[in-house]
Write an enzyme that holds these catalytic residues in place. Structure first.
Site, PDB file in Angstrom:
ATOM      1  N   TYR A  53     -23.125  22.242  40.165  1.00 21.10           N
ATOM      2  CA  TYR A  53     -22.176  21.702  41.136  1.00 21.10           C
ATOM      3  C   TYR A  53     -21.203  20.740  40.466  1.00 21.10           C
ATOM      4  O   TYR A  53     -21.623  19.714  39.943  1.00 21.10           O
ATOM      5  CB  TYR A  53     -22.934  20.996  42.249  1.00 21.10           C
ATOM      6  CG  TYR A  53     -23.924  21.897  42.934  1.00 21.10           C
ATOM      7  CD1 TYR A  53     -23.476  22.889  43.810  1.00 21.10           C
ATOM      8  CD2 TYR A  53     -25.287  21.759  42.699  1.00 21.10           C
ATOM      9  CE1 TYR A  53     -24.386  23.731  44.432  1.00 21.10           C
ATOM     10  CE2 TYR A  53     -26.201  22.596  43.324  1.00 21.10           C
ATOM     11  CZ  TYR A  53     -25.750  23.583  44.186  1.00 21.10           C
ATOM     12  OH  TYR A  53     -26.637  24.409  44.807  1.00 21.10           O
ATOM     13  N   PRO A  54     -19.907  21.065  40.497  1.00 20.70           N
ATOM     14  CA  PRO A  54     -18.883  20.232  39.846  1.00 20.70           C
ATOM     15  C   PRO A  54     -18.619  18.948  40.616  1.00 20.70           C
ATOM     16  O   PRO A  54     -17.549  18.754  41.180  1.00 20.70           O
ATOM     17  CB  PRO A  54     -17.663  21.149  39.846  1.00 20.70           C
ATOM     18  CG  PRO A  54     -17.852  22.031  41.037  1.00 20.70           C
ATOM     19  CD  PRO A  54     -19.332  22.214  41.194  1.00 20.70           C
ATOM     20  N   CYS A  55     -19.605  18.089  40.644  1.00 18.93           N
ATOM     21  CA  CYS A  55     -19.467  16.852  41.402  1.00 18.93           C
ATOM     22  C   CYS A  55     -18.359  15.978  40.797  1.00 18.93           C
ATOM     23  O   CYS A  55     -17.848  15.087  41.444  1.00 18.93           O
ATOM     24  CB  CYS A  55     -20.789  16.105  41.404  1.00 18.93           C
ATOM     25  SG  CYS A  55     -21.543  16.002  39.787  1.00 18.93           S
ATOM     26  N   TYR A  56     -18.000  16.256  39.566  1.00 19.74           N
ATOM     27  CA  TYR A  56     -16.948  15.448  38.937  1.00 19.74           C
ATOM     28  C   TYR A  56     -15.594  15.713  39.569  1.00 19.74           C
ATOM     29  O   TYR A  56     -14.634  14.995  39.326  1.00 19.74           O
ATOM     30  CB  TYR A  56     -16.913  15.732  37.429  1.00 19.74           C
ATOM     31  CG  TYR A  56     -16.602  17.163  37.098  1.00 19.74           C
ATOM     32  CD1 TYR A  56     -17.632  18.080  36.924  1.00 19.74           C
ATOM     33  CD2 TYR A  56     -15.278  17.584  36.967  1.00 19.74           C
ATOM     34  CE1 TYR A  56     -17.348  19.396  36.619  1.00 19.74           C
ATOM     35  CE2 TYR A  56     -14.988  18.899  36.661  1.00 19.74           C
ATOM     36  CZ  TYR A  56     -16.028  19.800  36.489  1.00 19.74           C
ATOM     37  OH  TYR A  56     -15.738  21.098  36.188  1.00 19.74           O
TER      38      TYR A  56
END
Length: 104
Positions: A53-56
């Site tokens: 998951y590209p939480c960035y």
DNA sequence: TAGATGACTCACA
DNA sequence: ATGTGAGCCATCT
């Protein structure tokens, strides 16, 4: 702990197109509750699979990056964002350009 | 179970 | 522009 939104938040992260970012408020708004922004932060902090998951790609409403980013630090986040052609200036992002809105 | 904490946001001074 | 106060939700202690 029957939490429903949690999984949805992660699913939404996968919907973010490359080169774009979203704010906590946008995600919360997607759920129809702006106040949930806080929960979003908590949920992402407990991100089960940061590698997936590209939480960035999630930043604050002002485009500022998270100060307590847990995946190598805020500098790591900036690297990832720049890797997607997103210009990060002073740890901030121009939401006017990279801000992405979820379709309801 | 209740109280405190936090990767937030908004309004006001 | 910077600081304070209030509101909401999920998780921790």
């Amino acid at each position: 702990m029957a939490n429903l939104n949690k999984k949805k938040v992660y699913d939404l992260l996968l919907e973010i197109p490359q080169g774009y970012v979203v704010t906590y408020g946008d995600i919360a708004s997607y759920f129809g509750n702006k106040k949930m922004a806080r929960a979003i932060g908590t949920i992402l902090h407990h991100n089960p699979d940061p590698n997936k998951y590209p939480c960035y790609k999630v930043v604050s409403a002002k485009g500022k990056l998270s100060k307590s980013f847990a995946f190598g630090g805020i500098q790591r986040q900036r690297e990832l964002l720049e890797n997607e052609n997103i210009k990060v200036i002073d740890n901030k992002i121009d939401l006017k350009i990279y801000g992405f809105k979820f379709k309801k």
